[in-house]
Design a protein around this motif. Structure first.
Motif, mmCIF file in Angstrom:
data_model
loop_
_atom_site.group_PDB
_atom_site.id
_atom_site.type_symbol
_atom_site.label_atom_id
_atom_site.label_comp_id
_atom_site.label_asym_id
_atom_site.label_seq_id
_atom_site.Cartn_x
_atom_site.Cartn_y
_atom_site.Cartn_z
ATOM 1 N N PHE A 132 0.827 -1.207 0.000
ATOM 2 C CA PHE A 132 0.000 0.000 0.000
ATOM 3 C C PHE A 132 0.867 1.265 0.000
ATOM 4 O O PHE A 132 0.452 2.303 0.500
ATOM 5 C CB PHE A 132 -0.932 -0.010 1.225
ATOM 6 C CG PHE A 132 -1.999 -1.067 1.140
ATOM 7 C CD1 PHE A 132 -3.156 -0.847 0.397
ATOM 8 C CD2 PHE A 132 -1.846 -2.286 1.785
ATOM 9 C CE1 PHE A 132 -4.139 -1.830 0.311
ATOM 10 C CE2 PHE A 132 -2.821 -3.273 1.704
ATOM 11 C CZ PHE A 132 -3.965 -3.041 0.966
ATOM 12 N N ALA A 133 2.069 1.146 -0.591
ATOM 13 C CA ALA A 133 3.037 2.250 -0.531
ATOM 14 C C ALA A 133 2.425 3.577 -0.975
ATOM 15 O O ALA A 133 2.661 4.600 -0.353
ATOM 16 C CB ALA A 133 4.247 1.908 -1.383
ATOM 17 N N ASP A 134 1.651 3.564 -2.066
ATOM 18 C CA ASP A 134 1.111 4.835 -2.552
ATOM 19 C C ASP A 134 -0.417 4.839 -2.481
ATOM 20 O O ASP A 134 -1.087 5.513 -3.255
ATOM 21 C CB ASP A 134 1.582 5.094 -3.986
ATOM 22 C CG ASP A 134 1.385 3.866 -4.855
ATOM 23 O OD1 ASP A 134 0.711 2.908 -4.390
ATOM 24 O OD2 ASP A 134 1.897 3.852 -5.983
ATOM 25 N N TYR A 135 -0.964 4.086 -1.557
ATOM 26 C CA TYR A 135 -2.424 3.990 -1.458
ATOM 27 C C TYR A 135 -2.987 5.285 -0.866
ATOM 28 O O TYR A 135 -2.549 5.744 0.171
ATOM 29 C CB TYR A 135 -2.805 2.799 -0.570
ATOM 30 C CG TYR A 135 -4.307 2.656 -0.418
ATOM 31 C CD1 TYR A 135 -5.080 2.187 -1.478
ATOM 32 C CD2 TYR A 135 -4.941 3.025 0.756
ATOM 33 C CE1 TYR A 135 -6.455 2.077 -1.353
ATOM 34 C CE2 TYR A 135 -6.318 2.910 0.894
ATOM 35 C CZ TYR A 135 -7.066 2.435 -0.170
ATOM 36 O OH TYR A 135 -8.425 2.338 -0.057
ATOM 37 N N SER A 136 -3.970 5.853 -1.572
ATOM 38 C CA SER A 136 -4.494 7.117 -1.055
ATOM 39 C C SER A 136 -6.019 7.074 -0.967
ATOM 40 O O SER A 136 -6.698 8.028 -1.351
ATOM 41 C CB SER A 136 -4.038 8.269 -1.938
ATOM 42 O OG SER A 136 -4.465 8.013 -3.261
ATOM 43 N N GLY A 137 -6.532 5.947 -0.522
ATOM 44 C CA GLY A 137 -7.975 5.883 -0.289
ATOM 45 C C GLY A 137 -8.774 5.374 -1.475
ATOM 46 O O GLY A 137 -10.011 5.393 -1.435
ATOM 47 N N ASP A 138 -8.102 4.900 -2.541
ATOM 48 C CA ASP A 138 -8.833 4.412 -3.723
ATOM 49 C C ASP A 138 -9.748 3.255 -3.334
ATOM 50 O O ASP A 138 -9.430 2.468 -2.451
ATOM 51 C CB ASP A 138 -7.870 3.857 -4.785
ATOM 52 C CG ASP A 138 -6.677 4.741 -4.989
ATOM 53 O OD1 ASP A 138 -6.670 5.479 -5.975
ATOM 54 O OD2 ASP A 138 -5.742 4.682 -4.146
ATOM 55 N N LYS A 139 -10.833 3.137 -4.064
ATOM 56 C CA LYS A 139 -11.705 1.994 -3.823
ATOM 57 C C LYS A 139 -11.204 0.803 -4.645
ATOM 58 O O LYS A 139 -10.680 0.978 -5.747
ATOM 59 C CB LYS A 139 -13.137 2.348 -4.198
ATOM 60 C CG LYS A 139 -13.711 3.384 -3.228
ATOM 61 C CD LYS A 139 -15.194 3.424 -3.283
ATOM 62 C CE LYS A 139 -15.775 4.567 -2.466
ATOM 63 N NZ LYS A 139 -15.778 4.306 -1.026
ATOM 64 N N LEU A 140 -11.373 -0.386 -4.069
ATOM 65 C CA LEU A 140 -10.871 -1.618 -4.694
ATOM 66 C C LEU A 140 -12.043 -2.578 -4.843
ATOM 67 O O LEU A 140 -13.038 -2.465 -4.124
ATOM 68 C CB LEU A 140 -9.778 -2.207 -3.797
ATOM 69 C CG LEU A 140 -8.609 -1.231 -3.554
ATOM 70 C CD1 LEU A 140 -7.828 -1.584 -2.295
ATOM 71 C CD2 LEU A 140 -7.682 -1.212 -4.765
ATOM 72 N N TYR A 141 -11.914 -3.540 -5.759
ATOM 73 C CA TYR A 141 -13.071 -4.384 -6.087
ATOM 74 C C TYR A 141 -13.115 -5.658 -5.242
ATOM 75 O O TYR A 141 -12.200 -6.479 -5.282
ATOM 76 C CB TYR A 141 -13.060 -4.760 -7.576
ATOM 77 C CG TYR A 141 -14.304 -5.514 -7.959
ATOM 78 C CD1 TYR A 141 -15.518 -4.845 -8.120
ATOM 79 C CD2 TYR A 141 -14.292 -6.894 -8.115
ATOM 80 C CE1 TYR A 141 -16.686 -5.535 -8.430
ATOM 81 C CE2 TYR A 141 -15.451 -7.594 -8.433
ATOM 82 C CZ TYR A 141 -16.630 -6.902 -8.585
ATOM 83 O OH TYR A 141 -17.786 -7.580 -8.894
ATOM 84 N N PHE A 142 -14.220 -5.806 -4.521
ATOM 85 C CA PHE A 142 -14.449 -6.974 -3.665
ATOM 86 C C PHE A 142 -15.609 -7.795 -4.212
ATOM 87 O O PHE A 142 -16.570 -7.228 -4.732
ATOM 88 C CB PHE A 142 -14.886 -6.539 -2.257
ATOM 89 C CG PHE A 142 -13.824 -5.872 -1.429
ATOM 90 C CD1 PHE A 142 -13.119 -6.596 -0.480
ATOM 91 C CD2 PHE A 142 -13.547 -4.515 -1.572
ATOM 92 C CE1 PHE A 142 -12.161 -5.990 0.315
ATOM 93 C CE2 PHE A 142 -12.586 -3.900 -0.777
ATOM 94 C CZ PHE A 142 -11.888 -4.636 0.172
#
Ligand code: 1PR
Length: 526
Positions: A132-142
């Motif tokens: 999650f090095a550059d994770y900024s709150g994006d939504k991901l598919y579950f």
């Protein structure tokens, strides 16, 4: 070298394509000894927990996999690949998992929320991780019906959590062993970035964002491509007006399927659906162009792909019989994540209601058993039947959105087959309920009366079906403006809305729909 542990269930083509799109090549695990030779191992578990463990045992993979994990070597599990790290699952009582992480996987018990948890949601990252090095709150598919609940026994594993009802574990990591509940290969650019961090073996791990509030499941906006062969023999995207796709005798041609699907992905569609609208009269496995469309689309489109049309049992010209499961399997192998069943679901429900019990014979049951409920969508093609008084019929009636030809103010929604050509004595509500019983994971609810009219979704129809089932419902047919999307979400609470004509004709861009919803505080994937 990256090694992929694929035991032959579900759509692993997308994951292969996603890995290749990041410039990495991969080898396949073909025998047990390959596991311990892997440098980086990816396990995209698919289907049910018990079926996944049974395949791992049958292939002799359990012991080498446990040894690989015990050595703490680089591992990325996806979906069931996360769940099997635990001791067991309510989904398959008595089946032992790999047992690396203490605890059991349990079914969502989210009263009032649809199960499966299907769609785009955020994650709260609790500690530094290169993934999650550059994770900024994006939504991901579950997409899953079972989940791990965070607890003290697994605390040193829990990397990220997500809210759906209560919080659940959306990622785990200890050292170089990690697993995620969402599908990075289906999560657009954000998912590809996460995959790249794993593939490249990155070790740097900045601190996660310090403001991780609650996460929310986004409303999905789906682009639908009705596909058929035109009179010149080309496979084209077409669009009907109340299901009539001809204009001055010619099949309307609105573009090429692969190119349009890619455009919608780039414009922010959360899913892409292909409906092979004349497959009910052809043998779809002979329809190589459609399979090729899926294969080529999955090379560049990293959101879920659904394919519908002709999912049923067939006997070909040589007398060879193919089950609906054979047909669906070919679509999954070609890049589909879900199959959508129309006419065959109506036939199946008619038999099921007469029989009164499930006997495992329907396409819905068979496909759900192998690929999971979430992989089976039911496409309903209802047409209004107007009545003066609900007492005139046994069917579920609603107040008609516009008066009938003789001024009737009530209607029921008759299920049709073969693209609306034939009506049956079955209403959309009973069909949806029975399909849920049989194991369908989602309803794609069209409306022949509203299709292509641009007059808005049929809210009464959608509300009555959404109230009748606990699986997600996709509202379809009639979108003509951005307001129609906010209306359908506000009035019915459905999880997703689908449109075709306005997107094909570029009258309303997907981004405009999402901007409008954002203004009203309705969350979508950015
Ligand atoms: O019966 O399992 O072979 O599946 C056939 C599939 O093809 C079904 O899902 C059925 O809905 C679809 N289909 C068959 N004939 C037509 C047709 O148009 N002549 N298309 C057809 C249905 C409906 C929508 C459309 C929305 C949104 N298309 O999915 O995309 O109504 O349109 P809009 O936004 O322009 O209003 P089987």
């Amino acid at each position: 070298m990256i090694s992929l542990l694929d035991y032959g269930a579900g759509n692993v083509r997308s994951l292969r394509n996603a890995i290749q799109s990041q410039g990495f090549s991969l080898t396949e695990i073909e025998r047990p000894e390959d596991i311990l030779k892997a440098e980086r191992l990816i396990f995209p578990g698919v289907g049910a927990f018990g079926a996944a463990m049974a395949r791992l045992h049958a292939l002799g993979y359990v012991e080498p996999l446990k040894a690989y994990l015990a050595e703490g070597r680089p591992y990325l599990g996806i979906c069931i690949g996360l769940q099997t790290l635990f001791e067991g699952s309510e989904e398959s009582p008595g089946v032992e998992g790999l047992g690396l992480i203490p605890g059991q996987i349990r079914r969502f018990d989210a009263s009032g929320l649809s199960v499966p948890h299907m769609g785009w949601n955020g994650v709260r990252v609790h500690r530094p991780s290169p993934l999650f090095a550059d994770y900024s709150g994006d939504k991901l598919y579950f997409v899953h019906s079972y989940r791990a609940v965070p607890g003290p026994e697994s605390a040193d594993w829990v990397l990220a959590t997500t809210d759906y009802g209560d919080p659940f574990v959306s990622a785990v990591q200890r050292g170089r062993v990690a697993a995620v509940q969402f599908h990075p290969e289906k999560s657009g650019a954000a998912g590809l970035r996460l995959l790249r961090h794993f593939l490249a073996g990155e070790e740097a791990a900045p601190a996660p964002r310090s403001d991780p509030g609650p996460t929310h499941l986004a409303k999905r906006i789906i682009a639908c491509l009705d596909v058929r062969t035109n009179d010149a023999g080309d496979l084209v995207v077409t669009k009907g007006d109340q299901y009539d796709v001809r204009e001055q005798g010619e099949v309307r041609n609105l573009g090429k399927p692969v190119e349009l699907a890619r455009r919608y992905y780039e414009e922010g569609a959360d899913e892409v659906t292909f409906l092979n609208i004349t497959a009910f009269r052809d043998f779809p496995l002979a329809d190589q162009p459609m399979l090729e469309v899926l294969r080529r689309t999955s090379e560049n489109v990293f959101v879920p792909l659904t394919i519908g049309g002709g999912i049923r049992a067939f006997t070909d010209g040589q007398g060879r019989t193919y089950s609906a499961l054979d047909v669906a399997s070919e679509y999954f192998r070609s890049g589909a994540d879900k199959v959508s069943i129309g006419s065959d679901a109506v036939d199946a429900v008619e038999h099921y209601l007469v029989r009164g019990y499930k006997d495992g014979s329907t396409a819905i049951e068979q496909i759900a058993q192998v690929y999971g409920n979430q992989a089976v969508v039911i496409s309903i093609d209802p047409r209004r039947v107007y009545v003066g008084d609900p007492a005139e019929t046994r069917h579920h009636c609603v107040q008609a959105p516009e008066p009938g030809p003789n001024g009737e103010s009530w209607c029921w929604y008759q299920c049709t087959v073969k693209g609306g050509r034939e009506g049956r004595d079955l209403d959309a509500v009973e069909l949806a309920r029975a399909c849920e019983d049989l194991g369908a994971g989602e309803i794609l609810l069209n409306s022949i009366d509203r299709d292509g009219t641009g007059r808005g979704f049929d809210l009464g129809l959608i509300q009555s079906v959404a109230d009748a089932v606990s699986i997600p419902v996709i509202a379809s047919s009639g979108a003509g403006s951005v307001e129609h999307f906010s209306q359908v979400f506000a009035a019915t609470g459905v999880e997703a809305a689908l449109a075709a004509g306005i997107f094909h004709r570029q009258e309303v861009p997907i981004a405009a729909v999402k901007a409008h919803l954002a203004e009203l505080g309705v969350e979508t994937r950015a």
